[in-house]
Design a protein around this motif. Structure first.
Motif, PDB file in Angstrom:
ATOM      1  N   ILE A   1      -4.172  15.424  -8.313  1.00 27.90           N
ATOM      2  CA  ILE A   1      -5.112  14.724  -9.179  1.00 27.90           C
ATOM      3  C   ILE A   1      -4.416  14.308 -10.459  1.00 27.90           C
ATOM      4  O   ILE A   1      -3.548  15.024 -10.970  1.00 27.90           O
ATOM      5  N   SER A   2      -4.776  13.135 -10.963  1.00 27.13           N
ATOM      6  CA  SER A   2      -4.302  12.698 -12.273  1.00 27.13           C
ATOM      7  C   SER A   2      -5.421  11.947 -12.972  1.00 27.13           C
ATOM      8  O   SER A   2      -6.333  11.426 -12.325  1.00 27.13           O
ATOM      9  N   PHE A   3      -5.354  11.933 -14.296  1.00 26.92           N
ATOM     10  CA  PHE A   3      -6.342  11.244 -15.111  1.00 26.92           C
ATOM     11  C   PHE A   3      -5.641  10.169 -15.919  1.00 26.92           C
ATOM     12  O   PHE A   3      -4.528  10.385 -16.423  1.00 26.92           O
TER      13      PHE A   3
ATOM     14  N   LYS B   1      -9.629  16.348   3.546  1.00 25.65           N
ATOM     15  CA  LYS B   1      -8.228  16.411   3.098  1.00 25.65           C
ATOM     16  C   LYS B   1      -7.562  15.044   3.200  1.00 25.65           C
ATOM     17  O   LYS B   1      -7.677  14.354   4.216  1.00 25.65           O
ATOM     18  N   GLY B   2      -6.895  14.669   2.122  1.00 21.67           N
ATOM     19  CA  GLY B   2      -6.147  13.416   2.120  1.00 21.67           C
ATOM     20  C   GLY B   2      -6.961  12.190   1.759  1.00 21.67           C
ATOM     21  O   GLY B   2      -6.403  11.096   1.605  1.00 21.67           O
ATOM     22  N   MET B   3      -8.266  12.328   1.612  1.00 20.75           N
ATOM     23  CA  MET B   3      -9.113  11.192   1.235  1.00 20.75           C
ATOM     24  C   MET B   3      -8.720  10.720  -0.169  1.00 20.75           C
ATOM     25  O   MET B   3      -8.522  11.522  -1.065  1.00 20.75           O
ATOM     26  N   LYS B   4      -8.614   9.415  -0.325  1.00 19.60           N
ATOM     27  CA  LYS B   4      -8.283   8.854  -1.634  1.00 19.60           C
ATOM     28  C   LYS B   4      -9.572   8.589  -2.401  1.00 19.60           C
ATOM     29  O   LYS B   4     -10.414   7.801  -1.956  1.00 19.60           O
TER      30      LYS B   4
ATOM     31  N   ASP C   1     -10.913   5.404  -0.501  1.00 22.36           N
ATOM     32  CA  ASP C   1     -11.899   5.709   0.538  1.00 22.36           C
ATOM     33  C   ASP C   1     -13.267   5.979  -0.078  1.00 22.36           C
ATOM     34  O   ASP C   1     -14.302   5.735   0.550  1.00 22.36           O
ATOM     35  N   LEU C   2     -13.263   6.521  -1.290  1.00 18.92           N
ATOM     36  CA  LEU C   2     -14.504   6.907  -1.961  1.00 18.92           C
ATOM     37  C   LEU C   2     -14.364   6.656  -3.456  1.00 18.92           C
ATOM     38  O   LEU C   2     -13.375   7.061  -4.067  1.00 18.92           O
ATOM     39  N   VAL C   3     -15.345   5.976  -4.021  1.00 17.90           N
ATOM     40  CA  VAL C   3     -15.420   5.794  -5.474  1.00 17.90           C
ATOM     41  C   VAL C   3     -16.658   6.551  -5.956  1.00 17.90           C
ATOM     42  O   VAL C   3     -17.764   6.306  -5.479  1.00 17.90           O
ATOM     43  N   VAL C   4     -16.452   7.475  -6.879  1.00 17.31           N
ATOM     44  CA  VAL C   4     -17.523   8.325  -7.393  1.00 17.31           C
ATOM     45  C   VAL C   4     -17.698   8.057  -8.876  1.00 17.31           C
ATOM     46  O   VAL C   4     -16.709   7.972  -9.621  1.00 17.31           O
ATOM     47  N   SER C   5     -18.935   7.922  -9.317  1.00 16.21           N
ATOM     48  CA  SER C   5     -19.196   7.824 -10.756  1.00 16.21           C
ATOM     49  C   SER C   5     -20.517   8.511 -11.069  1.00 16.21           C
ATOM     50  O   SER C   5     -21.591   7.969 -10.787  1.00 16.21           O
ATOM     51  N   ILE C   6     -20.418   9.699 -11.603  1.00 17.03           N
ATOM     52  CA  ILE C   6     -21.598  10.513 -11.905  1.00 17.03           C
ATOM     53  C   ILE C   6     -21.854  10.485 -13.414  1.00 17.03           C
ATOM     54  O   ILE C   6     -21.104  11.080 -14.189  1.00 17.03           O
TER      55      ILE C   6
ATOM     56  N   ASP D   1      -8.971  19.042  -1.522  1.00 19.29           N
ATOM     57  CA  ASP D   1      -7.738  18.447  -0.997  1.00 19.29           C
ATOM     58  C   ASP D   1      -7.769  16.930  -0.896  1.00 19.29           C
ATOM     59  O   ASP D   1      -6.973  16.334  -0.160  1.00 19.29           O
ATOM     60  N   ALA D   2      -8.673  16.283  -1.625  1.00 19.55           N
ATOM     61  CA  ALA D   2      -8.599  14.833  -1.752  1.00 19.55           C
ATOM     62  C   ALA D   2      -7.474  14.466  -2.718  1.00 19.55           C
ATOM     63  O   ALA D   2      -7.011  15.301  -3.503  1.00 19.55           O
ATOM     64  N   ILE D   3      -7.024  13.225  -2.646  1.00 19.14           N
ATOM     65  CA  ILE D   3      -6.061  12.697  -3.615  1.00 19.14           C
ATOM     66  C   ILE D   3      -6.878  11.927  -4.641  1.00 19.14           C
ATOM     67  O   ILE D   3      -7.462  10.886  -4.334  1.00 19.14           O
TER      68      ILE D   3
END
Length: 271
Positions: free
Chosen positions: A85-87, A35-38, A104-109, A57-59
């Motif tokens: 969340i926004s795009f 929760k709250g992780m960007k 905090d985390l960058v994801v690219s799948i 609950d991540a941002i």
């Protein structure tokens, strides 16, 4: 227009993404999101992994180069009642609108791997990740016998050669290239780990219908069919791809689709 933007706005990737929802959710469940992780989801499409991240609950900020997919993502988020969340549109090679060390985390799948200038992509992902944060990529593997690598391999035989200087997105699936690219962005190789994982495409229709969606809505496949039509070999391309899709289907019924595909999961620890 940016040719990469034109490619991904050409079709409607949401028609493919519909088959990726379950595996996207399963993948996100293993990312240790709290929760709250960007979280930045880069090359996010319409939110196959970004929406599940927000549900934990991540941002979340989803960034994609295709305007139509950004609109679709915001529509999905609104329908799900998600306000965290926004795009927005953006280019993985130049995230100038995003602050340094913001996530905090960058994801690219299966996203940023398709952007040109891979060195710039790695540099930008590192720049926007905070110290102590992580980058997680899912990348298709060149030469792998599973579905997506073979689709791209077959299609490449029917399309004109790429322009000079083109770097294949599949090279993101080669560990030495990943190490080189993040190394140039300041990440030592001991802070990069690799795993082979499986992503499954699931649909309540046949593999041939699934192929039809690639033909009608997936930019690279659309280009291959157009080139094949001009050269009078569209039937050959269709035959090759239909055989591929049917042979990879692990569903108990020929009228439903369950096709696993191996990918390289890359985790970068930013110190």
């Amino acid at each position: 227009m940016n040719p990469n933007k034109a490619l991904w706005e050409k079709g409607d990737f949401t028609k493919i993404a519909d088959t990726m929802r379950e595996s996207g959710t399963e993948l996100v469940a293993r990312l240790g999101i709290s929760k709250g992780m960007k979280v930045l989801d880069l090359g996010c499409g319409d939110g196959t992994t970004a929406i599940p991240e927000a549900k934990l609950d991540a941002i979340v900020l989803g960034v994609d180069i295709a305007e139509n997919l950004v609109k679709a993502g915001n529509k999905r988020a609104e329908a799900a009642g998600l306000t965290n969340i926004s795009f927005q549109e953006g280019d993985a090679t130049d995230l100038r609108d995003l602050e340094e060390k913001a996530f905090d985390l960058v994801v690219s799948i299966f996203g940023a791997m398709f952007a040109p200038k891979p060195m710039d992509v790695a540099k930008e992902m590192v720049r926007v990740t905070r110290p102590g944060g992580r980058i997680v990529m899912g990348n298709w593997i060149p030469g792998d016998p599973t579905l997506v690598a073979q689709i791209l391999k077959v299609c490449s035989a029917y399309t004109p050669p790429p322009p000079e200087g083109f770097v294949s997105p599949m090279l993101w699936g080669v560990e030495s290239n990943v190490i080189e690219r993040f190394g140039a962005a300041g990440i030592p190789k001991e802070d990069i780990t690799f795993e082979r994982e499986t992503f499954t495409f699931r649909a309540d229709y046949s593999p041939v219908e699934f192929l039809n969606r690639f033909r009608l809505y997936y930019g690279p496949t659309m280009n291959a069919y157009e080139a094949a039509e001009k050269n009078g070999v569209a039937a050959d391309l269709q035959h090759e791809l239909a055989a591929l899709f049917n042979s990879r289907n692990e569903s108990k019924s020929s009228m439903t689709t369950s096709i696993p595909a191996t990918y390289l999961k890359v985790t970068v620890h930013r110190k």
